[in-house]
Write an enzyme that holds these catalytic residues in place. Structure first.
Site, PDB file in Angstrom:
ATOM      1  N   LYS A 215      16.077   1.535 -11.236  1.00 19.65           N
ATOM      2  CA  LYS A 215      16.553   1.882 -12.584  1.00 19.65           C
ATOM      3  C   LYS A 215      15.748   1.022 -13.564  1.00 19.65           C
ATOM      4  O   LYS A 215      16.075  -0.133 -13.813  1.00 19.65           O
ATOM      5  CB  LYS A 215      18.050   1.573 -12.689  1.00 19.65           C
ATOM      6  CG  LYS A 215      18.809   2.371 -13.735  1.00 19.65           C
ATOM      7  CD  LYS A 215      18.301   2.257 -15.149  1.00 19.65           C
ATOM      8  CE  LYS A 215      18.728   0.989 -15.855  1.00 19.65           C
ATOM      9  NZ  LYS A 215      18.072   0.842 -17.198  1.00 19.65           N
ATOM     10  N   GLU A 290      16.906 -12.980 -12.246  1.00 16.44           N
ATOM     11  CA  GLU A 290      15.907 -13.717 -13.028  1.00 16.44           C
ATOM     12  C   GLU A 290      16.258 -13.503 -14.489  1.00 16.44           C
ATOM     13  O   GLU A 290      16.090 -12.397 -15.009  1.00 16.44           O
ATOM     14  CB  GLU A 290      14.502 -13.185 -12.747  1.00 16.44           C
ATOM     15  CG  GLU A 290      13.904 -13.668 -11.464  1.00 16.44           C
ATOM     16  CD  GLU A 290      13.889 -15.177 -11.346  1.00 16.44           C
ATOM     17  OE1 GLU A 290      13.841 -15.874 -12.385  1.00 16.44           O
ATOM     18  OE2 GLU A 290      13.942 -15.657 -10.205  1.00 16.44           O
ATOM     19  N   CYS A 324       9.844 -14.056 -20.437  1.00 16.84           N
ATOM     20  CA  CYS A 324      10.899 -14.992 -20.034  1.00 16.84           C
ATOM     21  C   CYS A 324      10.334 -16.409 -19.990  1.00 16.84           C
ATOM     22  O   CYS A 324      11.069 -17.374 -20.123  1.00 16.84           O
ATOM     23  CB  CYS A 324      11.529 -14.588 -18.729  1.00 16.84           C
ATOM     24  SG  CYS A 324      10.391 -13.980 -17.529  1.00 16.84           S
ATOM     25  N   GLU A 425      17.849 -18.467 -26.439  1.00 14.34           N
ATOM     26  CA  GLU A 425      16.669 -17.620 -26.235  1.00 14.34           C
ATOM     27  C   GLU A 425      16.511 -16.663 -27.421  1.00 14.34           C
ATOM     28  O   GLU A 425      17.441 -15.938 -27.767  1.00 14.34           O
ATOM     29  CB  GLU A 425      16.814 -16.812 -24.936  1.00 14.34           C
ATOM     30  CG  GLU A 425      15.577 -15.980 -24.636  1.00 14.34           C
ATOM     31  CD  GLU A 425      15.640 -15.249 -23.303  1.00 14.34           C
ATOM     32  OE1 GLU A 425      16.621 -14.519 -23.060  1.00 14.34           O
ATOM     33  OE2 GLU A 425      14.700 -15.391 -22.499  1.00 14.34           O
TER      34      GLU A 425
HETATM   35  P1  NAI Z   1      19.120  -6.315 -20.888  1.00 17.05           P
HETATM   36  O1  NAI Z   1      19.445  -7.465 -20.007  1.00 17.05           O
HETATM   37  O2  NAI Z   1      20.237  -5.603 -21.575  1.00 17.05           O
HETATM   38  O3  NAI Z   1      18.323  -5.200 -20.039  1.00 17.05           O
HETATM   39  C1  NAI Z   1      17.591  -5.437 -18.871  1.00 17.05           C
HETATM   40  C2  NAI Z   1      17.841  -4.325 -17.868  1.00 17.05           C
HETATM   41  O4  NAI Z   1      19.215  -4.332 -17.498  1.00 17.05           O
HETATM   42  C3  NAI Z   1      17.549  -2.916 -18.405  1.00 17.05           C
HETATM   43  O5  NAI Z   1      17.056  -2.104 -17.355  1.00 17.05           O
HETATM   44  C4  NAI Z   1      18.933  -2.438 -18.809  1.00 17.05           C
HETATM   45  O6  NAI Z   1      19.070  -1.041 -18.803  1.00 17.05           O
HETATM   46  C5  NAI Z   1      19.797  -3.062 -17.735  1.00 17.05           C
HETATM   47  N1  NAI Z   1      21.197  -3.243 -18.129  1.00 17.05           N
HETATM   48  C6  NAI Z   1      21.683  -3.520 -19.365  1.00 17.05           C
HETATM   49  N2  NAI Z   1      23.027  -3.589 -19.339  1.00 17.05           N
HETATM   50  C7  NAI Z   1      23.392  -3.359 -18.059  1.00 17.05           C
HETATM   51  C8  NAI Z   1      24.655  -3.286 -17.403  1.00 17.05           C
HETATM   52  N3  NAI Z   1      25.798  -3.465 -18.070  1.00 17.05           N
HETATM   53  N4  NAI Z   1      24.664  -3.026 -16.086  1.00 17.05           N
HETATM   54  C9  NAI Z   1      23.525  -2.844 -15.405  1.00 17.05           C
HETATM   55  N5  NAI Z   1      22.314  -2.886 -15.965  1.00 17.05           N
HETATM   56  C10 NAI Z   1      22.240  -3.152 -17.284  1.00 17.05           C
HETATM   57  O7  NAI Z   1      18.050  -6.796 -21.956  1.00 17.05           O
HETATM   58  P2  NAI Z   1      17.627  -6.111 -23.345  1.00 17.05           P
HETATM   59  O8  NAI Z   1      18.794  -5.474 -24.021  1.00 17.05           O
HETATM   60  O9  NAI Z   1      16.460  -5.256 -23.071  1.00 17.05           O
HETATM   61  O10 NAI Z   1      17.182  -7.398 -24.175  1.00 17.05           O
HETATM   62  C11 NAI Z   1      18.161  -8.250 -24.747  1.00 17.05           C
HETATM   63  C12 NAI Z   1      17.762  -9.699 -24.592  1.00 17.05           C
HETATM   64  O11 NAI Z   1      17.702 -10.050 -23.234  1.00 17.05           O
HETATM   65  C13 NAI Z   1      16.393 -10.077 -25.133  1.00 17.05           C
HETATM   66  O12 NAI Z   1      16.426 -10.336 -26.483  1.00 17.05           O
HETATM   67  C14 NAI Z   1      16.064 -11.294 -24.331  1.00 17.05           C
HETATM   68  O13 NAI Z   1      16.660 -12.428 -24.903  1.00 17.05           O
HETATM   69  C15 NAI Z   1      16.712 -11.025 -22.992  1.00 17.05           C
HETATM   70  N6  NAI Z   1      15.740 -10.525 -22.000  1.00 17.05           N
HETATM   71  C16 NAI Z   1      15.161 -11.424 -21.180  1.00 17.05           C
HETATM   72  C17 NAI Z   1      14.226 -11.023 -20.282  1.00 17.05           C
HETATM   73  C18 NAI Z   1      13.557 -11.997 -19.405  1.00 17.05           C
HETATM   74  O14 NAI Z   1      12.534 -11.673 -18.808  1.00 17.05           O
HETATM   75  N7  NAI Z   1      14.103 -13.178 -19.268  1.00 17.05           N
HETATM   76  C19 NAI Z   1      13.783  -9.622 -20.172  1.00 17.05           C
HETATM   77  C20 NAI Z   1      14.492  -8.728 -21.067  1.00 17.05           C
HETATM   78  C21 NAI Z   1      15.414  -9.197 -21.933  1.00 17.05           C
END
Ligand code: NAI
Ligand code: MG
Length: 535
Positions: A215, A290, A324, A425
């Protein structure tokens, strides 16, 4: 060579279109695709479930747009729900029965071929990735290269997957441990590394003999489709990989909850990571997380300041700070603080923003409106907290950037380690500069956050370097390098709220994707009782 992808017709230079090629275009790709190219219509992408490309059961779709120019629609994707996940998981569970019996070196050969195909298509994938994700071409090429490196490394692990043997405490008895696959792996990925992160998870999962339901992030689904196409072209049996597009709560969560899924590998926000962990633990599923980071670079007075400057520029503003491992804090020793800050501001003000496909662009947009709002609101927080805004601090809308989510590279100085911009972050091109009086203070400040992913120290003092290696609370420490720069064969991950102790990259990820079985073979011909007969 002719190729149609994402609404673009690629014809290699100096190629004549022969009659047979025209026939091939029209009927090989389908008249619809050709029409779409001519009319510049967006492609309708599909899921890959149970061995075929298909729409979501509910028929709904979502859009994917270019963050450098929101008017540019890249394509629409199936907005999947629990019923799509259910089909995918059941099919992946059935495919597991034969895939687990395929010898691991054979599984590795398929991944090696996927690596070869990534090499072949590298430029095309990088361009598509820049369109949907925004980072500059140099970086999207690097993102694909990480997938290539991961493939070749994974292929060789197929010939290892070591267990171990050890002497038995009883005579005529043989002890060993072996590695076995686990079952269906659920893979949920973010948008900042649309190729690299999925390959970090999917390639090892497959080499270890698991089947995968993938996904991807809703912001970068086109690259995910490309990866699945490549795996199929490489010869992966078609039900071993399943691709289900959609949003987190509606498609990601049903994958985490599905009883047929035995393990989950997730990269994304700490908030969602905690939710996934709590949900998966109800069924005692294995989960690798992660999550976020608040990484810092320390610069000591004896450092090569020019080198440290290049490091922080790349670490803080590459990928518009959306890594990240991005450098979000710069911790400067007071002896060089003013000089280094002045050098830095001068360079940062010269950074050229633009569409990542333009050769002059050095930094692209942030991923979407939500991320733009989040970063701008943190800039507001920094001002309210009393930090000094040195440069940047606003959206950039000049010329061709007017329809994109560009933010001017931003530096705050006079940041107190207790401010929110020093601890939370931000995930954007914003750098918080903190002044300290000693190495001990620098280490204390660096550790003063709930995250612990990457860290960096610039010094020429070997004693300082080894003290930092020991005391910095981070999964990764660079000496005289920026906070970013993972390598496929080295463990990657963090401490504290950056994760739950697992690592990606390197050997540890093969431990995550396998179960250990301990085997005792007694060839004595009699009952031998451990702890009884050898007291
Ligand atoms: P997110 O954590 O919401 O999304 C990442 C993945 O998780 C996507 O595939 C999303 O569809 C999925 N996801 C979201 N909610 C979920 C749920 N309830 N159950 C299962 N899967 C779920 O991150 P988003 O909204 O793209 O970005 C928000 C913040 O997260 C960013 O501003 C940043 O601070 C952080 N982030 C950190 C990352 C890293 O590499 N450390 C990567 C992406 C986001
Ligand atoms: Mg997008």
């Amino acid at each position: 060579m002719i190729n149609i992808r994402n609404g673009t017709l690629f014809v290699k230079e100096n190629d004549f279109l022969t009659f047979s090629q025209i026939f091939y275009i029209l009927f090989g790709y389908g008249c619809i695709d050709v029409l779409r190219v001519i009319l510049r219509m967006a492609r309708e992408f599909k899921n890959f479930i149970d061995g075929r490309w298909r729409d979501a059961v509910g028929g709904k779709r979502f859009e994917n747009r270019n963050p450098a120019n929101w008017d540019e629609l890249i394509g629409t994707f199936p907005d999947s729900r629990a019923e799509d996940i259910d089909l995918a998981v059941k099919s992946a569970a059935a495919a597991y029965e034969s895939w687990r019996l395929t010898p691991a070196p054979r599984r590795g050969e398929i991944i090696r071929r996927a690596g070869d195909l990534l090499v072949q298509y590298k430029e095309e994938i990088a361009r598509e990735m820049t369109r949907e994700m925004g980072k500059v071409l140099l970086e999207t090429r690097g993102d694909v290269q990480e997938g290539i490196d991961t493939a070749y490394y994974a292929a060789t692990e197929g010939r290892r997957l070591f267990g171990f043997t050890a002497p038995s405490e009883l005579p005529n008895k043989f002890n060993m441990s072996i590695r076995l696959p686990i079952g269906v792996a659920g893979v949920i990925t973010p948008w900042n590394f649309p190729m690299a992160i999925p390959t970090w998870k999917i390639f090892p999962a497959l080499v270890c003999g698991n089947t995968v339901v993938f996904k991807p992030a809703e912001d970068t689904p086109a690259t995910a489709v490309r990866l699945v196409e490549i795996l199929l072209e490489a010869g992966l049996p078609d039900k071993v990989i399943q691709l289900v597009n959609g949003n987190g709560p509606s498609a990601g969560m049903p994958l985490v909850e599905h009883p047929g899924v035995k393990l989950i590998s997730f990269t994304g926000s700490t908030q969602v990571g905690k939710l996934i962990s709590a949900t998966a633990s109800k069924d005692l599923k294995r989960v690798s997380l992660e999550l976020g980071g608040k990484n810092a670079q320390i610069v000591m007075p004896d450092a090569d300041l020019d080198l440290a400057l290049e490091g922080v520029l790349w670490g803080a503003f590459g990928t518009a700070g959306q890594r990240c491992t991005a450098t979000s804090r710069l911790i400067l020793h007071e002896a060089i603080h003013d000089k280094f800050l002045a050098m830095l501001i001068k360079r940062v003000e010269k950074i050229r923003l633009g569409n990542g496909l333009e050769p002059t662009a050095e930094v692209g947009p942030v991923i979407n409106q939500k991320q733009l709002d989040k970063v701008l609101s943190y800039i507001g927080v920094g001002k309210d907290e009393g930090a000094k805004l040195e440069t940047g601090g606003e959206r950039y809308t000049d010329g061709a950037c007017r329809n994109g989510f560009f933010i001017r590279p931003t530096i705050f100085s006079q940041v107190d380690p207790e401010m929110r911009i020093a601890k939370e972050e931000i995930f954007g091109p914003v750098l918080a500069v903190i002044k300290v009086g000693s190495l001990d203070a620098a280490i204390r400040v660096l550790n003063n956050t709930k995250y612990g992913l990457s860290s960096s120290l610039y010094t020429r003092d070997v004693n300082a370097a080894f003290k930092a290696i020991r005391d910095l609370e981070a999964g990764i420490t660079y000496i005289n390098g920026p906070t970013i720069g993972a390598e496929a064969h080295m463990p990657f991950g963090g401490v504290k709220e950056t994760g739950n102790g697992h690592r990606e990259g390197g050997w540890p990820v093969y431990e995550f994707f396998t179960e250990i079985k301990t085997v005792f073979v007694d060839y004595s011909g009699k009952l031998q009782r451990a702890q009884i007969d050898n007291q």
